[in-house]
Design a protein around this motif. Sequence first.
Motif: not given
Length: 720
Positions: A531-542
Amino acid sequence: MLRRIKGVTLRERERSTDIRRELEVSDINEKVKEIRMREEGHPANVAMESIVPGRRPRGRAKKRCRDKVEEDMGHFGMRPEKALKRETWRRKTRAADPARRDQQPPPAWPGYKRRFHKAGNVLQTSLVFTSGPSCSYSRRPHAQNNERHVTRIRPEEMPLDDDAGEDDEDETVSGDTPPPTKKVKKAKDQPSRVWKKEDIGHTPLPEYNHPVPDFLLKPYEFFLQMLTMEILEDIVYQTNLYARQKDVSTAFSLDIQDLMVFLGIILYMGVVHIPSLDDYWAVNTRIPQVTDYMSAKRFKQLRSTIHFNNNDYAKASTDRFYKIRPLFTGITKQFLRVKETPHQSVDEVMVAYKGTMAGNLRQYIANKPDKFGYKLFCHASIDGFIHDVQMYQGQTTFSSHPVDLNEEEEEQLLSNRIVIVLAKTIKDPANSAIYADNYFTSIQLVEFLKDKLQCRYVGTARPNRIGNPPLMSRKEMEKTTTPRGKHDYVSCNGVLAMCWKDNKPVTILSFDAGVLPLSKAKRWDKESKKKVDIPCPAVIKENNGKMGGIDKSDMLTHLYKSPMKARPYYLRLFGYILDLCTTNAWILYKRDSKALSEKPMPLKNFRLEISVFARGYKTRPARCLRDTPESFVRPKKGQKSHRPADNLRYDYSKFHCPVFVKQRMTCKYCSTHKEMHRSRWVCKVCQVALCHSETRNCFEEFHIPPASNSPSTSTSSNNE
């Protein structure tokens, strides 16, 4: 192919006829009919029609080509003789393509004229060509074997009818006019939107604070807040009314105590599952928690008779869920009294049903655990408490809901209207945010909620419903050269449109959260096999964290599902209502427990507590002197009971008292061969059954000696 051209998928529920009408493409069936009628209207086919002699085989007649042509003529409202009127025939039969349906018919063939006349009983039809001699085909209707006769006539020798000049005129025939087409709403001018490359920022919504109660209620008290006693009393009334409607002289009767026992047994059956319903009362698999409170016959009778609305007014109602509508109206009224969390989710719920009694109320959704069933649209809090339910039933979906829509709202898409109706029931929409999936989301919906209700909205969307913003195309996002986590965004009037690449491209609209701050999301990488880290916008997390309110409620109702498999189609919905009331009561119980810093009990124990209360709701009289004596020997079937000796029967030194037994037996004193009387009261000393009621008291007369029971003795005693 047409859906791909227009950019519409099957999930949008748009009819194929509407798509063909909008794209001006004809139906293939109508086109085939047009081709058949064009060949049938050819002059040579009309004149040279032949009938094969012979008899048809026995059995159901197979459809011939001629039969199909006659059906097409009836569809277009034509008659065979009109084939000679070329302009009329073309105008009536060339109705398949919407683009040329209103066009004028083409001119007649150059050099071609039509003439027909009668010569005796012979109908002669002449086809006149300017380039040469014409052929006249005559048919004698009364000739034997339907023979066809062909006659050659010169143009200059052909007699003409007086009405020959009227052949080219149209005749008014019922059914000639094409059926009226369905009116299509004209699309309004799309508003011009100016998209800019900038993020949006809104003040975060306040956290939900549950009020601290004075003390923690019992589980059944939370349950009765959802399914109130008024609702239960209405069920009792409607059930008794339905029983009288079926049979006026019925002995069936239901009271609130029996209904509570019935509901308690159903709630218990949802926890303890057995393959068959009869196994709960079977000898080898008997469950005392069920059999000790109600018999199998009584349980099945209640399940088949329970009703929720008056059938006398069902035909006059347009509500297709009329039979269970009062129950849904009552519980949603109670659900809406509970305070909502600031973050709400809107989604669809499937109530499993595979029967055929409900017609097309049964829907199919492929990606749901229960693919077949009733479709309900709900809005719920973030913890899974459902506040409002809208039952999908086609055209009457919104007319059956208590919330009314104005003209502007009626022009919205079906998915938009669903969200609008559910959003209107929120107490404080200005301080609430709605989360939904791509079935509901569109740019028109987000702008309507923003302008009219001041309500925030976040949801995934389909690329063709976001207003054509200047974002990266889907093909560019799907390329392997585009790294995962890549995102592109624009905004217009505070509404954010963003495309983000996860395993697949994700399009989202937001009027709440923005792109920043970026966070990290864990995803599996095939190359590095970790597993790797990818950028995630705040609206996706919400959206991922606050979208699952409906899914959580659906999961909880499926943990302990009430068994309500029966022929009446609405009983499945009744079982779902019991599960939903139990789940909502448990969620409300958890909120109070958390506010009081107490550990809540699991849902299974909570449900069992409600079942214990409901099964024990029926009050039972005291059982003093109601146990069968241990020394009592019940006579076998077909044998007479013993008769006690007179010294024992009339011995007043012994305590002759009546004892209640469960099974009725024949009275030893008043029963005869012609007239039998049965009783549940047995003398404790004599060991025989005797009548002991208000109308007949054999118990006293049986123990009086014959001398004291004579009329003379009784008279003398009265005189004394």
